[in-house]
Scaffold this motif. Structure first.
Motif, PDB file in Angstrom:
ATOM      1  N   ARG A  23      10.386   5.651   0.338  1.00 43.02           N
ATOM      2  CA  ARG A  23      10.060   6.372  -0.892  1.00 43.02           C
ATOM      3  C   ARG A  23       9.889   5.380  -2.034  1.00 43.02           C
ATOM      4  NH1 ARG A  23      14.418   7.114  -4.301  1.00 43.02           N
ATOM      5  NH2 ARG A  23      16.413   6.559  -3.383  1.00 43.02           N
ATOM      6  N   ARG A  24       9.002   5.731  -2.927  1.00 44.16           N
ATOM      7  CA  ARG A  24       8.748   4.903  -4.100  1.00 44.16           C
ATOM      8  C   ARG A  24       8.529   5.799  -5.300  1.00 44.16           C
ATOM      9  NH1 ARG A  24      10.347   1.746  -1.074  1.00 44.16           N
ATOM     10  NH2 ARG A  24       9.606  -0.327  -0.562  1.00 44.16           N
ATOM     11  N   LYS A  25       8.989   5.356  -6.454  1.00 43.71           N
ATOM     12  CA  LYS A  25       8.747   6.104  -7.685  1.00 43.71           C
ATOM     13  C   LYS A  25       7.255   6.088  -8.002  1.00 43.71           C
ATOM     14  CE  LYS A  25      13.044   5.919 -10.120  1.00 43.71           C
ATOM     15  NZ  LYS A  25      13.356   6.727 -11.262  1.00 43.71           N
ATOM     16  N   ILE A  26       6.755   7.232  -8.404  1.00 49.09           N
ATOM     17  CA  ILE A  26       5.341   7.352  -8.764  1.00 49.09           C
ATOM     18  C   ILE A  26       4.992   6.366  -9.869  1.00 49.09           C
ATOM     19  CG2 ILE A  26       3.628   8.893  -9.806  1.00 49.09           C
ATOM     20  CD1 ILE A  26       5.051  11.200  -8.273  1.00 49.09           C
ATOM     21  N   ALA A  27       5.852   6.240 -10.858  1.00 48.73           N
ATOM     22  CA  ALA A  27       5.594   5.329 -11.976  1.00 48.73           C
ATOM     23  C   ALA A  27       5.443   3.883 -11.503  1.00 48.73           C
ATOM     24  CB  ALA A  27       6.718   5.434 -13.006  1.00 48.73           C
ATOM     25  N   ASN A  28       6.229   3.477 -10.513  1.00 49.86           N
ATOM     26  CA  ASN A  28       6.125   2.103 -10.005  1.00 49.86           C
ATOM     27  C   ASN A  28       4.843   1.884  -9.222  1.00 49.86           C
ATOM     28  OD1 ASN A  28       8.488   1.327 -11.198  1.00 49.86           O
ATOM     29  ND2 ASN A  28       9.722   1.582  -9.364  1.00 49.86           N
ATOM     30  N   VAL A  29       4.434   2.879  -8.454  1.00 50.09           N
ATOM     31  CA  VAL A  29       3.167   2.756  -7.729  1.00 50.09           C
ATOM     32  C   VAL A  29       2.033   2.592  -8.731  1.00 50.09           C
ATOM     33  CG1 VAL A  29       1.503   3.963  -6.250  1.00 50.09           C
ATOM     34  CG2 VAL A  29       3.946   3.998  -5.675  1.00 50.09           C
ATOM     35  N   GLU A  30       2.030   3.402  -9.783  1.00 52.83           N
ATOM     36  CA  GLU A  30       0.976   3.318 -10.793  1.00 52.83           C
ATOM     37  C   GLU A  30       1.056   2.022 -11.596  1.00 52.83           C
ATOM     38  OE1 GLU A  30      -1.705   5.140 -11.027  1.00 52.83           O
ATOM     39  OE2 GLU A  30      -0.988   6.387  -9.386  1.00 52.83           O
ATOM     40  N   LYS A  31       2.259   1.515 -11.803  1.00 52.05           N
ATOM     41  CA  LYS A  31       2.445   0.276 -12.573  1.00 52.05           C
ATOM     42  C   LYS A  31       1.912  -0.933 -11.813  1.00 52.05           C
ATOM     43  CE  LYS A  31       6.033  -2.472 -14.834  1.00 52.05           C
ATOM     44  NZ  LYS A  31       7.458  -2.540 -15.170  1.00 52.05           N
ATOM     45  N   TYR A  32       2.178  -1.004 -10.531  1.00 52.60           N
ATOM     46  CA  TYR A  32       1.846  -2.200  -9.753  1.00 52.60           C
ATOM     47  C   TYR A  32       0.587  -2.051  -8.906  1.00 52.60           C
ATOM     48  CZ  TYR A  32       6.488  -3.570 -11.178  1.00 52.60           C
ATOM     49  OH  TYR A  32       7.586  -3.887 -11.930  1.00 52.60           O
ATOM     50  N   ALA A  33       0.130  -0.844  -8.669  1.00 52.05           N
ATOM     51  CA  ALA A  33      -1.057  -0.626  -7.831  1.00 52.05           C
ATOM     52  C   ALA A  33      -1.731   0.651  -8.301  1.00 52.05           C
ATOM     53  CB  ALA A  33      -0.661  -0.545  -6.368  1.00 52.05           C
ATOM     54  N   SER A  34      -1.897   1.616  -7.405  1.00 52.50           N
ATOM     55  CA  SER A  34      -2.433   2.919  -7.773  1.00 52.50           C
ATOM     56  C   SER A  34      -2.233   3.889  -6.611  1.00 52.50           C
ATOM     57  CB  SER A  34      -3.922   2.844  -8.121  1.00 52.50           C
ATOM     58  OG  SER A  34      -4.700   2.684  -6.954  1.00 52.50           O
ATOM     59  N   PHE A  35      -2.291   5.158  -6.928  1.00 54.79           N
ATOM     60  CA  PHE A  35      -2.199   6.182  -5.901  1.00 54.79           C
ATOM     61  C   PHE A  35      -3.333   6.013  -4.886  1.00 54.79           C
ATOM     62  CE2 PHE A  35      -3.519  10.374  -4.324  1.00 54.79           C
ATOM     63  CZ  PHE A  35      -2.384  10.699  -3.603  1.00 54.79           C
ATOM     64  N   LYS A  36      -4.514   5.682  -5.371  1.00 53.75           N
ATOM     65  CA  LYS A  36      -5.683   5.507  -4.499  1.00 53.75           C
ATOM     66  C   LYS A  36      -5.387   4.476  -3.409  1.00 53.75           C
ATOM     67  CE  LYS A  36     -10.344   3.759  -4.456  1.00 53.75           C
ATOM     68  NZ  LYS A  36     -11.060   2.632  -4.957  1.00 53.75           N
ATOM     69  N   TYR A  37      -4.880   3.319  -3.779  1.00 51.49           N
ATOM     70  CA  TYR A  37      -4.583   2.270  -2.797  1.00 51.49           C
ATOM     71  C   TYR A  37      -3.484   2.708  -1.835  1.00 51.49           C
ATOM     72  CZ  TYR A  37      -7.259  -0.910  -5.801  1.00 51.49           C
ATOM     73  OH  TYR A  37      -8.245  -1.502  -6.540  1.00 51.49           O
ATOM     74  N   LEU A  38      -2.470   3.369  -2.370  1.00 54.97           N
ATOM     75  CA  LEU A  38      -1.385   3.851  -1.520  1.00 54.97           C
ATOM     76  C   LEU A  38      -1.915   4.852  -0.500  1.00 54.97           C
ATOM     77  CD1 LEU A  38       1.607   4.026  -0.751  1.00 54.97           C
ATOM     78  CD2 LEU A  38       1.840   5.801  -2.523  1.00 54.97           C
ATOM     79  N   LEU A  39      -2.684   5.818  -0.960  1.00 51.50           N
ATOM     80  CA  LEU A  39      -3.230   6.841  -0.079  1.00 51.50           C
ATOM     81  C   LEU A  39      -4.122   6.229   1.004  1.00 51.50           C
ATOM     82  CD1 LEU A  39      -3.436   9.844   0.561  1.00 51.50           C
ATOM     83  CD2 LEU A  39      -5.363   9.955  -1.052  1.00 51.50           C
ATOM     84  N   GLU A  40      -4.962   5.272   0.635  1.00 55.82           N
ATOM     85  CA  GLU A  40      -5.820   4.597   1.615  1.00 55.82           C
ATOM     86  C   GLU A  40      -4.994   3.953   2.722  1.00 55.82           C
ATOM     87  OE1 GLU A  40      -8.203   1.802  -0.566  1.00 55.82           O
ATOM     88  OE2 GLU A  40      -9.504   3.371  -1.375  1.00 55.82           O
ATOM     89  N   GLU A  41      -3.925   3.281   2.351  1.00 52.00           N
ATOM     90  CA  GLU A  41      -3.100   2.585   3.341  1.00 52.00           C
ATOM     91  C   GLU A  41      -2.333   3.571   4.219  1.00 52.00           C
ATOM     92  OE1 GLU A  41      -2.023  -0.587   5.506  1.00 52.00           O
ATOM     93  OE2 GLU A  41      -3.429  -0.612   3.823  1.00 52.00           O
ATOM     94  N   VAL A  42      -1.822   4.623   3.625  1.00 50.73           N
ATOM     95  CA  VAL A  42      -1.123   5.652   4.401  1.00 50.73           C
ATOM     96  C   VAL A  42      -2.079   6.275   5.415  1.00 50.73           C
ATOM     97  CG1 VAL A  42      -0.025   7.926   4.269  1.00 50.73           C
ATOM     98  CG2 VAL A  42       0.626   6.139   2.646  1.00 50.73           C
TER      99      VAL A  42
END
Length: 69
Positions: A23-42
Motif C-alpha cells: 500500500r502507498r499513500k495517494i499523495a506520495n504516488v502523486e508527489k514522486y510519480a503519478s497514478f498513470k505510471y502506477l496503473l500501467e505497471e500494475v
C-alpha cells in the motif's frame, strides 16, 4: 529520480515477490510519480489496484479478485 524509477521501487518490495499486498499513500504516488505510471505497471504485471481513503492498495497476485463487502 524519474517517475518510472519511483514506481519501480514500489515493486521491489519483498511483499511483491511473495504475492502479498503493498500500500502507498495517494499523495506520495502523486508527489514522486503519478497514478498513470502506477496503473500501467500494475496492469503490466496482471495485479489488482484498489483505492480506499488516502491509500492505493496493490494486490500482487494475478488471481481472480472477489470483494465480499
Amino acid at each position: 529520480m524519474s517517475p518510472y524509477e519511483s514506481i519501480n521501487d514500489i515493486f521491489r518490495a519483498a511483499s511483491v515477490k511473495n504475492g502479498n499486498v503493498v500500500r502507498r499513500k495517494i499523495a506520495n504516488v502523486e508527489k514522486y510519480a503519478s497514478f498513470k505510471y502506477l496503473l500501467e505497471e500494475v496492469q503490466a504485471r496482471g495485479f489488482h489496484l484498489v483505492e480506499t481513503g488516502d491509500q492505493y492498495i496493490i494486490i500482487c497476485n494475478a488471481g481472480q479478485l472477489k470483494v465480499h463487502c
